[in-house]
Write a protein that holds these residues in place. Structure first.
Motif, PDB file in Angstrom:
ATOM      1  N   HIS A 115       1.020  -1.270   0.249  1.00  0.00           N
ATOM      2  CA  HIS A 115       0.008   0.083   0.078  1.00  0.00           C
ATOM      3  C   HIS A 115       1.050   1.293  -0.037  1.00  0.00           C
ATOM      4  N   ALA A 131      -5.332  -3.561   3.774  1.00  0.00           N
ATOM      5  CA  ALA A 131      -6.020  -3.895   2.704  1.00  0.00           C
ATOM      6  C   ALA A 131      -7.582  -4.006   2.564  1.00  0.00           C
ATOM      7  N   PHE A 132      -8.110  -3.820   1.510  1.00  0.00           N
ATOM      8  CA  PHE A 132      -9.391  -3.965   1.532  1.00  0.00           C
ATOM      9  C   PHE A 132     -10.018  -5.340   1.350  1.00  0.00           C
ATOM     10  N   GLN A 145      -8.481  -8.769  -0.484  1.00  0.00           N
ATOM     11  CA  GLN A 145      -7.393  -8.469  -1.124  1.00  0.00           C
ATOM     12  C   GLN A 145      -6.014  -8.954  -0.073  1.00  0.00           C
ATOM     13  N   THR A 178      -2.338  -9.775   0.477  1.00  0.00           N
ATOM     14  CA  THR A 178      -0.869  -9.081   0.248  1.00  0.00           C
ATOM     15  C   THR A 178       0.393 -10.151   0.436  1.00  0.00           C
ATOM     16  N   ARG A 234     -13.007   0.640   2.226  1.00  0.00           N
ATOM     17  CA  ARG A 234     -13.257   0.592   0.831  1.00  0.00           C
ATOM     18  C   ARG A 234     -14.284   1.411   0.448  1.00  0.00           C
ATOM     19  N   THR A 294      -5.980  -0.750  -3.572  1.00  0.00           N
ATOM     20  CA  THR A 294      -6.568  -1.867  -3.060  1.00  0.00           C
ATOM     21  C   THR A 294      -6.268  -1.880  -1.473  1.00  0.00           C
ATOM     22  N   GLY A 295      -5.961  -0.994  -1.047  1.00  0.00           N
ATOM     23  CA  GLY A 295      -5.832  -0.501   0.542  1.00  0.00           C
ATOM     24  C   GLY A 295      -5.073   0.884   0.671  1.00  0.00           C
ATOM     25  N   SER A 328      -5.576   3.172 -14.474  1.00  0.00           N
ATOM     26  CA  SER A 328      -5.111   2.697 -13.177  1.00  0.00           C
ATOM     27  C   SER A 328      -3.649   3.060 -12.917  1.00  0.00           C
TER      28      SER A 328
END
Length: 480
Positions: free
Chosen positions: A251, A288-289, A292, A294, A372, A395-396, A477
């Motif tokens: 992140h 993290a969401f 997701q 890691t 999120r 993603t987080g 993205s």
């Protein structure tokens, strides 16, 4: 030589957030810097036009502010000689230092500014209060302990060690040093491992607090792309070997990316081969969401990796508990330096952290869906009101790395501040001199506040000259 306009603009902080004419607000803030010695006698101030550009105001605002201070006798303006703080220059080194780019955003204020620059939970969770209750019960039983623990209380060192062991990095308490937050950890590492002029490899962009710690040691900061891509080649170039490297692998601050497992393995192996200590900033690692995954910590792949952690982002910024996980010889060196500057941290806070740490991942998971949702809400509001801004999903973490379609983050941040929103310009996060077209904003505020903030940002953008936003491409993205 005159001060850099952007540097002085950073020191001014939220100067334009009050009421009244802009030139009086600017003069008031400059007056305070002069009176408090932050701008010593003899300091050459930026030229009118350059300073106005950095502040995103008309030249007349700067001229009027300077004239006001000239009338008060605080500055001197002479044709051909520029503008200086009144009084003879001080001999020798300055006895003040420039404040970090984000320091003025941390100070409490009574104004109506929405702070989207510095991200951290805005209230202590109930779990922390329970941890303190247990810690105080334990504290009541303490005997034969004067309370000085320069390396950290044994219970917290054990809790941090177990925290890493659970994540696949076998660790003993002797490999852990407790600090007063992650920022102190970075400062101790910089002081211990980098001498003035020593080279430090960092990502561009990166966490500004790390840059401040390295600059404070007069390090020669050298940049590589996010993920330290090109690290191996950088360690083989002619000249002195880098003394240190710094990465945010999970992140990433500010881009939000997550370094995949294979690049982690290669980076750690390259650091081991070059014998370059590699700091992995894990302060955001647990954010993290939902859904997701890691990769394992960078420390799982290399012996030279030094992990820095903190509870400021996962629990609460007011809980000043951080740590360093490293080989024992490194921890011993750090502990000796810590003892010189600080005989030990707050013991009740450490006991509370020891109670809390085994549950911190559960706490983060419980709050992940809400983070999120706020991330999605902020991006939706930006897409609706500022469609040409590129605000890639993450993603987080806690922040978005936003690219402006034109202009620069420094001058727009000043405009946004005058409209009641504080954002962090990208230039302060990039030691290469790049990222000027970016700003960093967080999504931790409640949805209503985020909606209000974006409404203000849209108004600021129109004032800035960005009113023609319709029909723009969708945000791209961004990933490491």
């Amino acid at each position: 030589m005159p001060m850099d306009p952007a540097e002085l603009a950073d020191r001014l902080g939220r100067w334009s957030a009050g009421r009244g004419p802009l030139y009086l607000l600017l003069a008031a803030r400059l007056r305070r810097l002069v009176d408090e010695g932050e701008l010593p006698p003899g300091t050459a101030l930026p030229p009118d036009r350059a300073f106005a550009s950095a502040l995103a105001v008309g030249r007349g605002t700067v001229v009027a502010a300077y004239d006001q201070l000239r009338l008060e006798g605080r500055i001197v303006r002479r044709q051909g000689s520029g503008t200086r703080v009144a009084g003879p220059p001080r001999p020798g080194p300055r006895d003040t230092t420039g404040a970090p780019v984000f320091l003025h955003l941390l100070e409490p204020r009574d104004d109506d500014v929405i702070l989207l620059a510095c991200a951290a939970p805005t209230a202590p969770p109930a779990m922390l209060l329970t941890a303190y209750e247990r810690a105080l019960s334990r504290l009541a039983t303490v005997t034969n302990d004067i309370g000085y623990h320069p390396s950290g209380h044994r219970l917290l060192r054990r809790a941090v060690a177990d925290h890493y062991t659970r994540r696949g990095v076998p660790t003993g308490p002797e490999q852990v040093l407790v600090t007063n937050g992650g920022q102190q950890a970075l400062s101790l590492l910089a002081r211990t491992l980098v001498e003035p002029g020593g080279t430090v490899l960092v990502e561009a962009p990166t966490y500004p607090g790390a840059l401040e710690a390295f600059h404070e040691q007069s390090a020669a900061v050298r940049t590589l792309p996010v993920g330290l891509d090109g690290f191996e080649a950088a360690t083989r170039t002619p000249g002195p070997r880098p003394k240190l490297a710094y990465v945010v692998s999970t992140h990433h601050n500010p881009t939000g990316g997550v370094l995949p497992a294979l690049p982690r393995r290669r980076l750690a192996a390259a650091a081991d081969a070059a014998d370059v200590p590699l700091i992995d900033d894990e302060v955001l690692a647990h954010l993290a969401f939902p859904g997701q995954d890691t990769p394992p910590p960078l420390a799982a792949f290399g012996e030279t990796v030094i992990s820095v952690g903190s509870l400021s982002k996962s629990v609460w910024g007011g809980l000043r508990i951080g740590w360093i996980r490293a080989a024992r010889p490194v921890i011993d060196r750090l502990a000796r330096l810590r003892a010189v500057h600080d005989l030990g941290g707050n013991l009740p806070a450490q006991l509370a952290a020891a109670e809390l740490l085994p549950h911190v991942e559960t706490l983060c998971q419980d709050l992940a869906a809400d983070r999120r949702a706020r991330h999605d809400h902020l991006r939706a509001e930006l897409a609706r009101r500022l469609p040409r801004w590129q605000a890639p999903a993450v993603t987080g973490g806690q922040t978005l790395w936003v690219r402006l379609p034109h202009g620069d983050g420094d001058s727009f941040a000043q405009t946004a501040l005058r409209h009641g929103v504080a954002v962090l310009p990208g230039s302060g996060l990039d030691a290469s001199g790049g990222s000027g077209e970016f700003i960093r904003i967080h999504f931790l505020a409640d949805p209503g506040t985020l909606t209000k903030a974006v409404r203000r940002l849209a108004t600021a953008w129109r004032s800035y000259g960005g009113g023609h936003d319709r029909g723009a491409p969708a945000p791209r993205s961004m990933a490491i």
